[in-house]
Motif scaffolding. Structure first.
Motif, PDB file in Angstrom:
ATOM      1  N   LEU A  89       0.842  -1.204   0.000  1.00 56.67           N
ATOM      2  CA  LEU A  89       0.000   0.000   0.000  1.00 56.67           C
ATOM      3  C   LEU A  89       0.877   1.254   0.000  1.00 56.67           C
ATOM      4  O   LEU A  89       0.620   2.195  -0.760  1.00 56.67           O
ATOM      5  CB  LEU A  89      -0.938   0.004   1.215  1.00 56.67           C
ATOM      6  N   TYR A  90       1.909   1.269   0.839  1.00 59.29           N
ATOM      7  CA  TYR A  90       2.854   2.393   0.871  1.00 59.29           C
ATOM      8  C   TYR A  90       3.394   2.660  -0.531  1.00 59.29           C
ATOM      9  O   TYR A  90       3.430   3.805  -0.993  1.00 59.29           O
ATOM     10  CB  TYR A  90       3.991   2.072   1.849  1.00 59.29           C
ATOM     11  N   ASP A  91       3.815   1.601  -1.207  1.00 54.26           N
ATOM     12  CA  ASP A  91       4.370   1.751  -2.554  1.00 54.26           C
ATOM     13  C   ASP A  91       3.332   2.281  -3.543  1.00 54.26           C
ATOM     14  O   ASP A  91       3.649   3.111  -4.400  1.00 54.26           O
ATOM     15  CB  ASP A  91       4.941   0.422  -3.053  1.00 54.26           C
ATOM     16  N   ARG A 172      10.202  10.497  -5.741  1.00 55.17           N
ATOM     17  CA  ARG A 172      11.479  11.117  -6.117  1.00 55.17           C
ATOM     18  C   ARG A 172      12.540  11.020  -5.023  1.00 55.17           C
ATOM     19  O   ARG A 172      13.707  11.283  -5.272  1.00 55.17           O
ATOM     20  CB  ARG A 172      11.256  12.584  -6.495  1.00 55.17           C
ATOM     21  N   GLU A 173      12.158  10.627  -3.829  1.00 59.36           N
ATOM     22  CA  GLU A 173      13.126  10.505  -2.742  1.00 59.36           C
ATOM     23  C   GLU A 173      14.070   9.331  -2.991  1.00 59.36           C
ATOM     24  O   GLU A 173      13.765   8.425  -3.762  1.00 59.36           O
ATOM     25  CB  GLU A 173      12.396  10.321  -1.412  1.00 59.36           C
ATOM     26  N   ASP A 174      15.176   9.368  -2.296  1.00 61.40           N
ATOM     27  CA  ASP A 174      16.195   8.322  -2.423  1.00 61.40           C
ATOM     28  C   ASP A 174      15.617   6.943  -2.111  1.00 61.40           C
ATOM     29  O   ASP A 174      14.844   6.786  -1.169  1.00 61.40           O
ATOM     30  CB  ASP A 174      17.339   8.643  -1.456  1.00 61.40           C
ATOM     31  N   ASP A 175      16.003   5.947  -2.905  1.00 58.37           N
ATOM     32  CA  ASP A 175      15.520   4.579  -2.701  1.00 58.37           C
ATOM     33  C   ASP A 175      15.845   4.060  -1.305  1.00 58.37           C
ATOM     34  O   ASP A 175      15.071   3.297  -0.726  1.00 58.37           O
ATOM     35  CB  ASP A 175      16.119   3.632  -3.750  1.00 58.37           C
ATOM     36  N   GLY A 176      16.988   4.465  -0.764  1.00 62.07           N
ATOM     37  CA  GLY A 176      17.359   4.027   0.579  1.00 62.07           C
ATOM     38  C   GLY A 176      16.402   4.517   1.640  1.00 62.07           C
ATOM     39  O   GLY A 176      16.127   3.814   2.626  1.00 62.07           O
ATOM     40  N   VAL A 177      15.885   5.720   1.463  1.00 61.26           N
ATOM     41  CA  VAL A 177      14.904   6.271   2.400  1.00 61.26           C
ATOM     42  C   VAL A 177      13.648   5.405   2.377  1.00 61.26           C
ATOM     43  O   VAL A 177      13.107   5.025   3.418  1.00 61.26           O
ATOM     44  CB  VAL A 177      14.585   7.744   2.069  1.00 61.26           C
ATOM     45  N   HIS A 178      13.204   5.090   1.159  1.00 60.86           N
ATOM     46  CA  HIS A 178      12.000   4.250   1.037  1.00 60.86           C
ATOM     47  C   HIS A 178      12.245   2.858   1.599  1.00 60.86           C
ATOM     48  O   HIS A 178      11.371   2.290   2.257  1.00 60.86           O
ATOM     49  CB  HIS A 178      11.536   4.166  -0.418  1.00 60.86           C
ATOM     50  N   ALA A 179      13.407   2.310   1.356  1.00 62.97           N
ATOM     51  CA  ALA A 179      13.723   0.971   1.877  1.00 62.97           C
ATOM     52  C   ALA A 179      13.662   0.968   3.404  1.00 62.97           C
ATOM     53  O   ALA A 179      13.113   0.035   4.012  1.00 62.97           O
ATOM     54  CB  ALA A 179      15.095   0.525   1.390  1.00 62.97           C
TER      55      ALA A 179
END
Length: 195
Positions: A89-91, A172-179
């Motif tokens: 859902l977040y994604d 648009r945020e860094d993938d690491g932040v999302h991870a």
């Protein structure tokens, strides 16, 4: 009563109206949206729009319903892993922030209390059945109703969505932040629904 789009051309026009209306309503809400803009962006006219949908309010309700159906089909609930469902859902909120904005406008302008739609029980039936079965099998806490478990998991998944009063994330945020957020969300939801 609005007529149906029976021909392929009519169905294409109806879909263009829904797409244009989704963008318009997500941006401006029901009160701020303009039928003239929707019709122009859909490459049709107001008469055709009203023939398909009947009114601006009915078009808004159809757009909200379509967005809810999209979420149901794109992010189906996981019977054995509600934490994974929350992350998916977040994604989806990152991918389609307009859908969360639509739900927010619907809550503000159409349904300030209770279910978001009259047919909420039907739309939630599968999710509630899955959670209820997991509760009965001892995989999910039975300390709350299936509805309240569902509501809590959805609310947790929206912590960084466009409706957050703290921070709205973007793709648009860094993938690491999302991870990091995904991992945190997964662990918090898993603990919250554990029996």
């Amino acid at each position: 009563m609005a007529e149906t789009a029976a021909t392929a051309r009519g169905r294409a026009t109806r879909q263009r109206v829904l797409d244009a209306a989704t963008e318009e309503f997500a941006r401006y809400g029901l009160a701020g949206a303009r039928v003239d803009r929707i019709a122009a962006n859909a490459r049709t006219n107001k008469a055709q729009l009203y023939a398909y949908f009947g009114s601006k309010e009915a078009l808004f309700d159809d757009v909200v319903h379509e967005s809810m159906q999209h979420m149901l089909s794109t992010v189906p609930i996981s019977a054995d892993d509600l934490a994974d469902w929350a992350v998916r859902l977040y994604d989806e909120y990152l991918e389609r922030p307009d859908l969360i904005r639509l739900a927010t406008w619907a809550r503000l302008e159409r349904r300030p209390e209770g279910h978001l739609r009259d047919d909420a029980d039907r739309l939630d039936a599968t999710k509630l059945d899955v959670i209820g079965a997991a509760q009965r099998s001892g995989e999910v806490t039975a300390a709350a109703s299936a509805f309240d478990v569902m509501a809590m998991v959805i609310a947790m998944s929206m912590a960084w969505s466009p409706v957050s009063n703290v921070y709205a994330a973007t793709a648009r945020e860094d993938d690491g932040v999302h991870a990091g957020r995904r991992e945190f969300l997964r662990s918090v939801v898993a603990r919250a629904v554990a029996p």
